[in-house]
Design a protein around this motif. Sequence first.
Motif, mmCIF file in Angstrom:
data_model
loop_
_atom_site.group_PDB
_atom_site.id
_atom_site.type_symbol
_atom_site.label_atom_id
_atom_site.label_comp_id
_atom_site.label_asym_id
_atom_site.label_seq_id
_atom_site.Cartn_x
_atom_site.Cartn_y
_atom_site.Cartn_z
ATOM 1 N N LYS A 85 110.672 52.225 -9.325
ATOM 2 C CA LYS A 85 111.108 53.472 -8.711
ATOM 3 C C LYS A 85 112.600 53.693 -8.906
ATOM 4 N N ASN A 114 106.919 59.538 -7.281
ATOM 5 C CA ASN A 114 108.118 59.617 -6.439
ATOM 6 C C ASN A 114 108.821 60.952 -6.561
ATOM 7 N N GLY B 384 105.957 52.359 -9.390
ATOM 8 C CA GLY B 384 106.929 52.697 -8.364
ATOM 9 C C GLY B 384 106.324 53.342 -7.140
#
Lengths: 282, 509
Positions: A85, A114, B384
């Motif tokens: 991320k 994200n 992620g």
Amino acid sequence: MSAGTPLLGVEHLTMRFGGLLAIDDVSFEAADKKITAIIGPNGAGKTTVFNCLTGFYQPTIGRLTLHHPKGDFLLERIEGYRIAKDAGVARTFQNIRLFPRMTVLENLVLAQHNVLMRASRYTFAGLLGMKVYRDAEAKAVELARYWLDKVALTEQADWEAGNLPYGDQRRLEIARAMCIEPTILCLDEPAAGLNPRESAVLNELLLFIRDEHEIGLLLVEHDMSVVMGISDHIVVLDYGRKIADGTPDEVRRDPAVIRAYLGEEDDEELPPEVARDLDELR
Amino acid sequence: MAGETSADHTPIDAQELFKEAGATALVVFALCFSLVGFKTEDVPGGLDIITRFDDVLVATALAFIGRAALVLLRQGYPLPVLATALPVTILLIVLHFSDAVFSTDTAAVLKRFLPFGAPVIDWLVTILAAVFAIRAAIARQRAGSTMTTEEREKAMDRIGARVQRAARILGPLILGFAIILPFLPMADRRILDIAILVVTYIMLGWGLNIVVGLAGLLDLGYVAFYAVGAYSYALLAQHYDLGFWVCLPFAGLMAATAGIILGFPVLRLRGDYLAIVTLGFGEMIRIILLNWYEFTKGPDGLSGIPRPTFFGLPFTRSPPEGVETFHSFFNLAYSPTDRIIFLYYVILVMALATNLFTLRIRKLPVGRAWEALREDEIACRSLGINPRNTKLTAFSIGAMFGGFGGSFFATRQGFISPESFTFIESAVILAIVVLGGMGSQIGVVFAAILLIGLPEIFRELHQYRMLAFGAAMVLIMVWRPQGLLAHREPTLHLPERPPDAPRVAGAAK
């Protein structure tokens, strides 16, 4: 050491599983906008290096620094999912890990989770169907479409990912990793199980990613044609130690590498696949 | 497998037939001998043991015949099976309905020929015989071959896809029916009560579907959140004198908090381990409610929980001085069903809100992340996606809907006690989700009607209800582990592509 600006620095990486020393004090650097390959015989610790880098293992000793445009990240210190991320380390898996019952397109949009989460204001704006989220979703789909075109899977966008042929799944996994817009792309044996033609397509894709998207690539590979054909820099591991480090030409001639692949002056009874690798190496 | 045409020419493998059928009969005999063979019965002055060896023998014989039929079907001889099963089925049905056809005396004699003399078991035998007859007929039709598992899966998948597509029309139809239901002539008090119950379970099923169906977290303690919601409302209403609509969001919030509290320790667990911990959590909540007497009144339960009001208008016949009631405000005659109808609409709206929310969130990043988490957690991490937050949101949102459902339960019953929140409730809700097809919204509706509605209508069979329930679950697990209507619609498509373009390998070629 490699030319170019360093992207990833691995210093004194050691990984111990109980009494087994899987990686013993390995240091190397991967340059930005270059393809770095980690090779070595079976059990040399290649995938372990990989799992340390991508947060799946916590290294026993060592420092893993990623030089990100936003600043340096110490990969061994940050939580698993944040490596992708925040630091932008994308990876693929040796035994492909797609979301098999979701469509190809959904796989690619998930990689932009994200970005979309922020755009949906952590779901609230999304629930209300606000424009800011709809725009972000359209953009995410466009990025997905770009990569679908690149890996020639646009036609199959609505297929369940698990129904794709093996080679397509490999390419989809790479496309998915690229959708997180990474700073470094780590590929764990991307050519495993591919036929020569698919392997050539893969090489082209990797070179395209290096040249057009200007990110560093790190690959663990067995297939010598891939490694020698496209790598800018090769790190050779054997029994968890680094035995060579250099350009493909340097590595090819390195006596330590030849010994590792051959065994000590023991040419006669090589298994055929080792002999073939060796020929390509030479 | 059978299926070769040559099967018609190979002789019946009698040895195999007798071996298998004999073994089955032996097992059934061993099981039944003590369980069925002896029964204690109240007699004046104590208990007495009566024997029922005739039933044991009948059961053993039936097991032998049934197994033999299975073996014959497998060996490619549907004809003898059909020739036996069909007349037997017809005969049994005639026997069942003999009192409608013959005089009472004849019927009584005829009924004695039913294998067990217990209606439910006899019906079970009849249904089994019918199943054999149908299977044999199908096998006969297909020249001796039975459907392979794969073919059946494919056929069921097609049905699932078709129903899912039909849901676009079917959904509004069911909804329309649900809306006008209270005004239909058949809608008496009993039907409405059943409808309220079914819709409550549909809502709970939709809530649990978020956790189990989308996020793939097997939650066996969902009733805990239901209980938290119910007690939150009851206690808030009693201590602070708040109404249903004010308490509802609080109850949801409390349940969501409980979901997070449960979620944290179990983040690392998957599958069976997670199921066990959630099971424990459900029991913990129940036992706390049972033992924290000062707060929850323990086993005495909480009574006098206020009923919901229609924008402040209560549904009572004789209100306290100065309070306007629903019927007086609208100049209607007082009818006790008004309140029931109102309750029905309340739960209907709550259930629809749950459904809309789920359908919507499935197409948002969180919803997709839930599904991705169900598919592959490691891949999620590599992209992620924060697995911890994703799981916690699933748990807490699922729990929130459980809490809403609990509040409704409390206000409907007017009385709650820990008795209402036992494990069986969790099991039923989970069964609805699993039976309907994990992640399928319309599947939950069908499964809830099937599992809640039918047993309520057939309440007379009460002690066999759970038996039938268990048998249905086992059959589903054997034949269709992914649920009746498991079919997933993609959450998004590339623009300028018709949404029903081929999406499976076979269809595209």
